[in-house]
Design a protein around this motif. Sequence first.
Motif, PDB file in Angstrom:
ATOM      1  N   VAL C  17       0.829  -1.207   0.000  1.00 50.61           N
ATOM      2  CA  VAL C  17       0.000   0.000   0.000  1.00 50.61           C
ATOM      3  C   VAL C  17       0.863   1.256   0.000  1.00 50.61           C
ATOM      4  O   VAL C  17       0.580   2.225  -0.712  1.00 50.61           O
ATOM      5  N   GLU C  18       1.934   1.256   0.781  1.00 46.18           N
ATOM      6  CA  GLU C  18       2.781   2.443   0.873  1.00 46.18           C
ATOM      7  C   GLU C  18       3.462   2.732  -0.469  1.00 46.18           C
ATOM      8  O   GLU C  18       3.484   3.871  -0.932  1.00 46.18           O
ATOM      9  N   GLU C  19       4.033   1.702  -1.056  1.00 49.09           N
ATOM     10  CA  GLU C  19       4.678   1.893  -2.364  1.00 49.09           C
ATOM     11  C   GLU C  19       3.678   2.411  -3.389  1.00 49.09           C
ATOM     12  O   GLU C  19       3.954   3.328  -4.156  1.00 49.09           O
ATOM     13  N   ALA C  20       2.515   1.796  -3.394  1.00 43.77           N
ATOM     14  CA  ALA C  20       1.511   2.188  -4.379  1.00 43.77           C
ATOM     15  C   ALA C  20       1.082   3.639  -4.170  1.00 43.77           C
ATOM     16  O   ALA C  20       0.879   4.391  -5.133  1.00 43.77           O
ATOM     17  N   ALA C  21       0.949   4.048  -2.911  1.00 42.44           N
ATOM     18  CA  ALA C  21       0.529   5.421  -2.626  1.00 42.44           C
ATOM     19  C   ALA C  21       1.486   6.410  -3.276  1.00 42.44           C
ATOM     20  O   ALA C  21       1.077   7.406  -3.882  1.00 42.44           O
ATOM     21  N   GLN C  22       2.798   6.110  -3.158  1.00 42.55           N
ATOM     22  CA  GLN C  22       3.773   7.016  -3.756  1.00 42.55           C
ATOM     23  C   GLN C  22       3.698   6.997  -5.282  1.00 42.55           C
ATOM     24  O   GLN C  22       3.734   8.035  -5.936  1.00 42.55           O
ATOM     25  N   LEU C  23       3.589   5.827  -5.823  1.00 41.74           N
ATOM     26  CA  LEU C  23       3.517   5.721  -7.287  1.00 41.74           C
ATOM     27  C   LEU C  23       2.320   6.507  -7.826  1.00 41.74           C
ATOM     28  O   LEU C  23       2.390   7.173  -8.857  1.00 41.74           O
ATOM     29  N   LEU C  24       1.220   6.417  -7.115  1.00 42.88           N
ATOM     30  CA  LEU C  24      -0.016   7.017  -7.618  1.00 42.88           C
ATOM     31  C   LEU C  24       0.002   8.538  -7.529  1.00 42.88           C
ATOM     32  O   LEU C  24      -0.751   9.220  -8.224  1.00 42.88           O
ATOM     33  N   ASN C  25       0.817   9.069  -6.650  1.00 38.75           N
ATOM     34  CA  ASN C  25       0.995  10.519  -6.646  1.00 38.75           C
ATOM     35  C   ASN C  25       1.937  10.932  -7.774  1.00 38.75           C
ATOM     36  O   ASN C  25       2.327  12.076  -7.879  1.00 38.75           O
ATOM     37  N   MET C  26       2.326   9.963  -8.567  1.00 37.45           N
ATOM     38  CA  MET C  26       3.177  10.191  -9.729  1.00 37.45           C
ATOM     39  C   MET C  26       4.562  10.695  -9.371  1.00 37.45           C
ATOM     40  O   MET C  26       5.177  11.406 -10.134  1.00 37.45           O
ATOM     41  N   GLY C  27       5.044  10.330  -8.204  1.00 35.43           N
ATOM     42  CA  GLY C  27       6.395  10.736  -7.890  1.00 35.43           C
ATOM     43  C   GLY C  27       6.573  10.874  -6.407  1.00 35.43           C
ATOM     44  O   GLY C  27       5.618  10.968  -5.648  1.00 35.43           O
ATOM     45  N   ASN C  28       7.839  10.902  -5.998  1.00 35.23           N
ATOM     46  CA  ASN C  28       8.174  11.113  -4.595  1.00 35.23           C
ATOM     47  C   ASN C  28       8.682  12.532  -4.427  1.00 35.23           C
ATOM     48  O   ASN C  28       9.069  13.187  -5.385  1.00 35.23           O
ATOM     49  N   TYR C  29       8.696  12.965  -3.194  1.00 38.63           N
ATOM     50  CA  TYR C  29       9.450  14.188  -2.890  1.00 38.63           C
ATOM     51  C   TYR C  29       9.924  14.071  -1.461  1.00 38.63           C
ATOM     52  O   TYR C  29       9.402  13.272  -0.680  1.00 38.63           O
ATOM     53  N   GLU C  30      10.912  14.881  -1.168  1.00 43.05           N
ATOM     54  CA  GLU C  30      11.444  14.862   0.186  1.00 43.05           C
ATOM     55  C   GLU C  30      11.098  16.197   0.810  1.00 43.05           C
ATOM     56  O   GLU C  30      11.485  17.248   0.299  1.00 43.05           O
ATOM     57  N   ASP C  31      10.369  16.158   1.899  1.00 45.58           N
ATOM     58  CA  ASP C  31       9.940  17.409   2.532  1.00 45.58           C
ATOM     59  C   ASP C  31      11.027  17.866   3.494  1.00 45.58           C
ATOM     60  O   ASP C  31      11.291  17.214   4.498  1.00 45.58           O
ATOM     61  N   ILE C  32      11.694  18.986   3.168  1.00 45.86           N
ATOM     62  CA  ILE C  32      12.755  19.460   4.064  1.00 45.86           C
ATOM     63  C   ILE C  32      12.333  20.785   4.691  1.00 45.86           C
ATOM     64  O   ILE C  32      13.120  21.716   4.842  1.00 45.86           O
ATOM     65  N   GLY C  33      11.070  20.865   5.027  1.00 46.56           N
ATOM     66  CA  GLY C  33      10.583  22.042   5.768  1.00 46.56           C
ATOM     67  C   GLY C  33      10.219  23.179   4.854  1.00 46.56           C
ATOM     68  O   GLY C  33       9.065  23.339   4.463  1.00 46.56           O
ATOM     69  N   TYR C  34      11.210  23.983   4.453  1.00 46.41           N
ATOM     70  CA  TYR C  34      10.943  25.150   3.606  1.00 46.41           C
ATOM     71  C   TYR C  34      10.767  24.728   2.152  1.00 46.41           C
ATOM     72  O   TYR C  34      10.449  25.567   1.314  1.00 46.41           O
ATOM     73  N   ALA C  35      11.029  23.483   1.803  1.00 48.42           N
ATOM     74  CA  ALA C  35      10.946  23.070   0.400  1.00 48.42           C
ATOM     75  C   ALA C  35      10.575  21.605   0.292  1.00 48.42           C
ATOM     76  O   ALA C  35      10.680  20.858   1.262  1.00 48.42           O
ATOM     77  N   LYS C  36      10.101  21.231  -0.893  1.00 45.62           N
ATOM     78  CA  LYS C  36       9.795  19.833  -1.179  1.00 45.62           C
ATOM     79  C   LYS C  36      10.675  19.405  -2.350  1.00 45.62           C
ATOM     80  O   LYS C  36      10.333  19.662  -3.498  1.00 45.62           O
ATOM     81  N   LEU C  37      11.823  18.767  -2.064  1.00 41.91           N
ATOM     82  CA  LEU C  37      12.732  18.346  -3.135  1.00 41.91           C
ATOM     83  C   LEU C  37      12.063  17.281  -3.995  1.00 41.91           C
ATOM     84  O   LEU C  37      11.575  16.272  -3.480  1.00 41.91           O
ATOM     85  N   ASP C  38      12.100  17.509  -5.300  1.00 38.46           N
ATOM     86  CA  ASP C  38      11.378  16.647  -6.243  1.00 38.46           C
ATOM     87  C   ASP C  38      12.265  15.458  -6.613  1.00 38.46           C
ATOM     88  O   ASP C  38      12.875  15.427  -7.677  1.00 38.46           O
TER      89      ASP C  38
END
Lengths: 249, 249, 249, 249, 249, 249, 249, 249
Positions: C17-38
């Motif tokens: 479920v976790e993997e699929a959730a990320q795939l379905l958002n069409m990508g990952n990002y890393e939330d570093i507070g002031y920004a969301k690295l794509d």
Amino acid sequence: MEIESILKQVKEGAVSVEEAAQLLNMGNYEDIGYAKLDTSRKERTGFAEVVFCSGKADSHLMSIYERLYEKEGEVFGTRASKEQYELIGNRFPQAVYDPVSRILKIEKEGKKRTGSVAVCTAGTADIPVAEEAAQTAEFFGTRVERIFDVGVSGIHRLLSRVDVIRKANCVVAVAGMEGALASVIGGLVSRPVIAVPTSVGYGANLHGLSALLTMINSCANGIAVVNIDNGYGAGYLAAQMNRLAEGER
Amino acid sequence: MEIESILKQVKEGAVSVEEAAQLLNMGNYEDIGYAKLDTSRKERTGFAEVVFCSGKADSHLMSIYERLYEKEGEVFGTRASKEQYELIGNRFPQAVYDPVSRILKIEKEGKKRTGSVAVCTAGTADIPVAEEAAQTAEFFGTRVERIFDVGVSGIHRLLSRVDVIRKANCVVAVAGMEGALASVIGGLVSRPVIAVPTSVGYGANLHGLSALLTMINSCANGIAVVNIDNGYGAGYLAAQMNRLAEGER
Amino acid sequence: MEIESILKQVKEGAVSVEEAAQLLNMGNYEDIGYAKLDTSRKERTGFAEVVFCSGKADSHLMSIYERLYEKEGEVFGTRASKEQYELIGNRFPQAVYDPVSRILKIEKEGKKRTGSVAVCTAGTADIPVAEEAAQTAEFFGTRVERIFDVGVSGIHRLLSRVDVIRKANCVVAVAGMEGALASVIGGLVSRPVIAVPTSVGYGANLHGLSALLTMINSCANGIAVVNIDNGYGAGYLAAQMNRLAEGER
Amino acid sequence: MEIESILKQVKEGAVSVEEAAQLLNMGNYEDIGYAKLDTSRKERTGFAEVVFCSGKADSHLMSIYERLYEKEGEVFGTRASKEQYELIGNRFPQAVYDPVSRILKIEKEGKKRTGSVAVCTAGTADIPVAEEAAQTAEFFGTRVERIFDVGVSGIHRLLSRVDVIRKANCVVAVAGMEGALASVIGGLVSRPVIAVPTSVGYGANLHGLSALLTMINSCANGIAVVNIDNGYGAGYLAAQMNRLAEGER
Amino acid sequence: MEIESILKQVKEGAVSVEEAAQLLNMGNYEDIGYAKLDTSRKERTGFAEVVFCSGKADSHLMSIYERLYEKEGEVFGTRASKEQYELIGNRFPQAVYDPVSRILKIEKEGKKRTGSVAVCTAGTADIPVAEEAAQTAEFFGTRVERIFDVGVSGIHRLLSRVDVIRKANCVVAVAGMEGALASVIGGLVSRPVIAVPTSVGYGANLHGLSALLTMINSCANGIAVVNIDNGYGAGYLAAQMNRLAEGER
Amino acid sequence: MEIESILKQVKEGAVSVEEAAQLLNMGNYEDIGYAKLDTSRKERTGFAEVVFCSGKADSHLMSIYERLYEKEGEVFGTRASKEQYELIGNRFPQAVYDPVSRILKIEKEGKKRTGSVAVCTAGTADIPVAEEAAQTAEFFGTRVERIFDVGVSGIHRLLSRVDVIRKANCVVAVAGMEGALASVIGGLVSRPVIAVPTSVGYGANLHGLSALLTMINSCANGIAVVNIDNGYGAGYLAAQMNRLAEGER
Amino acid sequence: MEIESILKQVKEGAVSVEEAAQLLNMGNYEDIGYAKLDTSRKERTGFAEVVFCSGKADSHLMSIYERLYEKEGEVFGTRASKEQYELIGNRFPQAVYDPVSRILKIEKEGKKRTGSVAVCTAGTADIPVAEEAAQTAEFFGTRVERIFDVGVSGIHRLLSRVDVIRKANCVVAVAGMEGALASVIGGLVSRPVIAVPTSVGYGANLHGLSALLTMINSCANGIAVVNIDNGYGAGYLAAQMNRLAEGER
Amino acid sequence: MEIESILKQVKEGAVSVEEAAQLLNMGNYEDIGYAKLDTSRKERTGFAEVVFCSGKADSHLMSIYERLYEKEGEVFGTRASKEQYELIGNRFPQAVYDPVSRILKIEKEGKKRTGSVAVCTAGTADIPVAEEAAQTAEFFGTRVERIFDVGVSGIHRLLSRVDVIRKANCVVAVAGMEGALASVIGGLVSRPVIAVPTSVGYGANLHGLSALLTMINSCANGIAVVNIDNGYGAGYLAAQMNRLAEGER
């Protein structure tokens, strides 16, 4: 503001001529020479006067903060410089300055925040404008959800936060460059979207005019636009809408 | 176009002075009085000359179609009126006219289409421009996938077609009003996006200028912009890129 | 990105479920507070995220370089100042800074460059923008041919280099003032021309807007335009087209 | 126009007060109610008054043609409609109308043309403006060389005619769309180039403003610009320059 | 530039392949790495290359002055700073710098000036642009008459100098703010008027754009316009016209 | 300015040739090399020449103040810097400088002020422009009523002063941002309103252009507009109108 | 409009509550459903309401003419079509229509005209706007001097009428194309100049915007500007100024 | 829209793969060839899709009305022509057309209207846009108060209705020309003001752009702007805000 009712009370002596004169001008003001402080604004519009600090002479700024503090017990200033913070902070040690949003405020303690407003940005460079919006809304009693850096070049970032955005009473969408964020959000939510174009970008961004045009021409419904970089105006509107939703006047 | 090599051949008599003179002007043309038909364009740019029909006098249009048909065996005209179709159709019964794209063409039979280009529109009003792009690319041998009415005010429509769009060699994004479609697509694909602003909209759309500014300021990478309503230009570029991908020259 | 296929695999337990959730958002990002690295950009678009250095706070810039270096083993930044070079260079001695293009990069050794892109300028003042384009394309694995100072006021300079330009997979034409270079090149080659207007000039050049309008209205075919001074955007597009031609994805 | 010399002659009686009054106003005019015909223009500027026909009432147009014909023995009118030709042609059977340039003239027979002006166009759609320029210059006694359809998208057409263009006393370059023709010619000749932007094009051509900006910002030397579609103004300037070269006043 | 004649001579051995190659490119240039010096410009256009000093690196500026001095025995630079004067003056003690026009030149001694050009300004703030025009024309062998501060708000100043202006081969009219000077002069003279809008003014002058529009829309005949603040361009055109009048090529 | 009457007097010897020459040029001027002082302006227009100090060289400014002081016994300068005050103040200890309006003047003592002009501002940031207007009108003999900070966001402030505004011979309305003040006043008074847009604001205020457009499009009657920030021009017009009302010429 | 005095009278019973209510709203109006006729405008501003006929529905136009005629005994309408004249003329045979100015009025007999206003035009095409100005001023009791076709391309025409212009209480200067007329007049007279830009011209005249910019940037003093083609607004201002001069309120 | 929750349900079989696929695309749509009807819009945004009739082909319009009527039982169309009414009215006799607002709707009977929105106009020419806003809000269940012709040139009309305006949940301010109405209202009320610029006016109104700029730059707080003439957009926003206030989702 019932003119005939006031006049009747004057006729009957229930209201004095002086009191009535002020009421009929639809508000009071205090004439302090170089300015006319709009002391009845809170009664008329629901929010006390806010100080646009940029470019004000030191002596003017100080006396405005003093007069408003005396009357309201708190003061909210926008576009303040670090030097202005030092000036005001010397006189009011409780003053707080945020260098990102450039807000310089003296705030009453224990104020309650209600409802919910979502403040979104396309990029990190839009954060100063977004913070001006968020902190303005917060000062006026609004709960704010910050959702930054969710621009359309990586739309999964926005989509992953849609549920949070949909729960807000209204959404502030802050974006420079091509300003497409507002349209995408507008198509996803049922609440009003306040679009704030920013001057972020270069070249044909025309100092934010391109983003403004994008937002004004949005194909999505429910989008209203404020001036370029006008975070304060967006926060004010958001607070008004939040009050509508929370049943406050 | 090796000047020294041509000169050497002139010196050695391998090329006549007349032939060399034409080569050195980098191309031939046919002077037909009111115009100079660029008869070497196909050699230089890979595509034969196309006719911009709008505003051409009947006699001029006819002689241009005749000359090009004689030389190429086919003719491609854009922005043609119904009246121009009747004129040309009388002389060339095999001519085909599409009132949506306003393309008036005589096309060789059995032409092969290769590769893949995706042509997307934001709304239905953008379809005439999109068809001009699609049919231009098709005339120049490109396979085209049409994906219409996927504007950002209902982004699920676009997302449901992302896999098709990603398979194309390049994408043509056609949008009026605020023109945000190009940016969203740009963030989703690895191939170049050719953005075509349209004059669809009203008020501050400035006859398409607002959409053009949106696209030029896109926060997404890989977006290139052509003139307002210039479907032909986008189709031409798409055909060029498709040829690159398919290894044709 | 086959939604139904992912869902089927979830149903069958092949994907969590976790993997699929990320795939379905069409990508990952890393939330570093002031920004969301794509962090999934390379997968989606073929190129890792690039850093627009101008105006970034020192601490933000450093952490972005660190995070990207960790993930990719190299970092490419544009519009960097000399001070930012000193900051990053202290931490990464292998960082290289070019004061002309203002590119600040850490690059893997031994990268191969393929294909060919021609980068042309009208004048010498356009070179900084052209170098941003050229070095961007090079970083993304493209072989680049520089052909500078071939503006139309002395057209023999351009004509003497036409054979080189014609061999490229695509051409970047960089010009300020009246921006006529792109049209002339467009008429001479069979490959796409990416036109970059620059802010070089004065008076009615409107900070590059005049050159942009020239290029958008080009009478030649096969011209696509990017924002004023946007060398990076042109280099990115050139790298995309070069990959198309070289059969890379 | 030597004020003191006129005054001395008045003092000495060599010139009457009435004559002197007219001289001192630097010219005569004839007041015909709704207009003041500038009857001394030929003396001041070397060319008699020209009629801008567009929008003139029939009775006004007729009386202006009559008055000017009476005074000069010929009349030159621009932007005339077919209906105006019928009106004037009825009264003056020797009047000639050209539907392309929309010039409606009565011309003295046997006028000599001297010198040489080259009138070039980028495309065929620019010919109406070019003809207005050419025929204006011819009416004012200039020999004109027409070189049409030599736009920069096929530059070999222009290059094949450079020797003719170089022999002219000045060059008129007429172009719409991106207007690059003037710059290329400017770099090839030693004589002044009069650039005429036209409204030919669509979208971001802004009705000719884009071509005007291109020409004003030209990187080539020796380029002077007139208003959009102002063929008359260009022809007038060309005639002035031709007179300079031919030693006429 | 007779291609066939050159080719015949190649065939007959009268011209070498190398010589012919250069002739056919319509000019020579010297490739000095960052630039291509247009060494055949004087042959083509009648005037040697001029240096636009603004923004050039010291080493580039020096080597360009050195190369041009070597070839021509004199150098003409515009928009030079005081610092650039010190640099060049150190190496060429005969260099002369005018801080008003910002021209930095090394000029041959004993050059003759012929003919006559009138350079007029509306106000005193327009003088720097006017001096750039005047000194450019003078460097190219033109006799110049300066008539400054004759703007239309006190039209008697202009009228008192009309006789001088009328004697010139052409007139340069330099004006900012509303730029009306060119129209008034245009109505008084028989020679071409080169109108130079300046950025002098404030508010709705739009940095000179308003004056440019005034001049382009002039109701007077014989007005040609150059870019805002482009004194050099006006002086160049004036020198061209003066040569026409004086029978020089 | 009766040309025939002057000529008759010349003929009869009542006026010398020299005197007549000057009269016929409609004014005198003093040629001081870099400028032509318009010494007959007061006779023509009713007000002596005013000095626009900004950007003038020290030596020029000094000699202009000296010449005008000599002729008029007083000098009025606008847009002066503090440094310029120190320069002029050293030579003329009676000079007075106001850092708000930036007016630097030497004024005759005991001048009378007549009539009444109301100068209103929307906000406090508009005061510098308003003071330039007020002090200009005062210097030219006008009594001025200042009514500041009465912008439309708190319209009761304006309404409470309507009776004062209505008594004035004309009203100067100074406003930036959206510039709505002029329209509201225009609907309340019977005298002309001179509207002065200011550059106060940010974003889409376009440096005052938005306020200018607002004022030019006013739905109220009796509104005339001057340039952005042009307090001087408004004060001059107000003085003219006040003179009309007070029966002065 | 003395609020306190009204209130005192209410208190004392000298004024009824209803009367006071109307006074305190600063005017009366008559609500006729789709509109609110401003019936107190004459009291406030000195001139009764004027009808902008263009685009009004027939029934609305008729009832407005009827209501205003009933109240004032005369009606003044601008921008009326011939069809509207037929409509109104049927009902009011005394109505007069001027197809040039498009004014449709019913005027009281025997009205006196006082003072003097000069209405000047640059060309004959500006006459419709000038007539709107002249007839508006005349309707409001002003004597008008018409001075048409005195544009700056033949400045002797203007100079020959300067004495008449100088005698007026104010001057209306109507000009299209480059709009220079206002500046020249401004430098010659002591009274205010009301500048009216017209949309006369083509190309870069931008439908009158260029002339507007010229006039707003005028180097002459005493120039106030109204909207493009706004003859009515200029005539209204002229009538106001004329009243000032003639001592009327 | 809880992705993980949907996935869990897929895993557990509670939701089918097909259903989940649609949910995850954030909405359904119906593909009808030339368009993709956004059938999930009501779920997402609270309001069903509205038809922009202008320019739609007859067959398209009919099938859209049929599909939407089938799904929603009512249809709301804007910018419809009389001809389109005849088409739709033939098929749906219950369809209602208003020629002022150009709305063509089929509405369910007995719909309730709640809350309150005030729709104000500056003039009568703004009524068509205001009616579009009012009827849109009414269709979406809002009670509307119309307050027309209260522009700032007679501000007593607005002030006499302030008490009504203050009682609304939000205010729509519709104004062309200079657009000052929104600012004045903004200073008087505590609820959001939706400002709608209209294209009413002429000359420098720039087809409504001037009014838009006025509103965007408003000095009052709580003003949000929509596109020129976009009554529909304003009515939609008003309905959203009214729902907020009335506690509806």
